[in-house]
Enzyme design. Structure first.
Site: not given
Length: 299
Positions: A70, A172
């Site tokens: 994560p 990103k």
């Protein structure tokens, strides 16, 4: 002939990591996978992967280790294990969405230990992970990116080196800026339309047929039309990613007014305890806000 005969390590078998590891195995790679939870390891074995008992076993076996975790603290947490037992690992590929600033620091710290870091975050969601159609943005030394390109190509349909370490994560962050901004725009459109008597599903169909169409609309249409906020992408992850957008903006001294506004909205969503719901739940948050228009006052 398998172009990558050596074992590749894979750490993090979540909703996206598991199908990504499965696609590597399907492409003929010898995948040695590790995850904290046993059910994910069982699923990985069913998908054709070998499984390790610890990160140390992965680091001692696989020269290239991919992580799908994560955030960077979870990557750092497994590093000692990866590097503790006579490791052969020489390339760490960080595929989760992490801080561009933070991943550069990790790369600097690992270089003296003989490990090159490539950041290679992905876009495309669980669907893209399952279908091996992810868009993969890589940052790192050109020779290192080329070395791992066959692995990346087994998981994605678009693989692009964006620059040196941190460049993939910056790309990103830009992706997440567009996703979050588009989601908020769609939520506002649904809110405005339904207050004026429009059916959300009909409105979204019309938007999808014109210039407002987008992949975000296609994947989130059901959530927004049906107010079904069962998570396909949790809001808390988008909140985290928007933090990286603002961090990078500060680092580059760029003013991003839309990003700042969207980040505040997702911070409020998380503060209201809705972070585990789908990121389209920003619609529900907007429904609960009360506009104050002095020029409409009846006083």
């Amino acid at each position: 002939m398998n172009p990558l005969p050596r074992t590749v390590g894979f750490v993090g078998l979540g909703a996206m990591g598991l199908p990504m590891a499965a696609n590597l195995a399907k492409a003929g790679c010898d995948v040695l996978a590790w995850n904290r939870s046993r059910p994910a390891l069982d699923a990985a074995r069913t998908a054709g992967c070998r499984t390790a008992g610890s990160p140390a076993e992965v680091g001692a076996t696989a020269p290239v280790v991919l992580t799908m975790l994560p955030d960077l603290p979870q990557v750092v947490a497994v590093l000692d294990g990866l590097l503790c037992a006579d490791p052969v690992i020489d390339t760490l590929v960080v595929m989760g969405t992490v801080s561009p600033v933070g991943v550069r620091k990790v790369a600097e710290e690992l270089l003296p230990r003989g490990v090159t870091v490539v950041d290679a975050p992905v876009s495309g969601g669980v669907t893209g992970a399952r279908d091996a159609s992810l868009s993969i943005m890589a940052g790192g030394p050109a020779d290192s990116v080329e070395r791992i390109r066959p692995y990346l190509s087994a998981m994605g349909s678009t693989v692009r080196r964006m620059g040196d370490i941190g460049a993939g994560s910056l790309a990103k962050a830009c992706n997440q800026l567009v996703v979050a901004g588009t989601l908020v725009s769609l939520a506002e459109a649904v809110l405005l339309g339904e207050r004026g008597g429009l059916e959300p599903a009909a409105l979204l169909d019309v938007l999808a047929g014109g210039l407002a169409s987008s992949e975000v609309l296609a994947q989130k249409r059901h959530h927004l039309a049906e107010s079904d906020f069962t998570p396909s992408g949790p809001a808390r992850y988008l909140h985290k990613d928007l933090g990286f957008v603002l961090e990078s903006a500060a680092d580059e001294r760029v003013l991003l007014p839309l990003s700042a506004t969207v980040a505040r909205l997702y911070a409020a969503v998380e503060a209201q305890g809705q972070g585990d719901l789908d990121n389209s739940v920003v619609l529900q948050h907007l429904r609960g806000r009360r506009a104050n228009h002095p020029h409409h006052s009846k006083d």
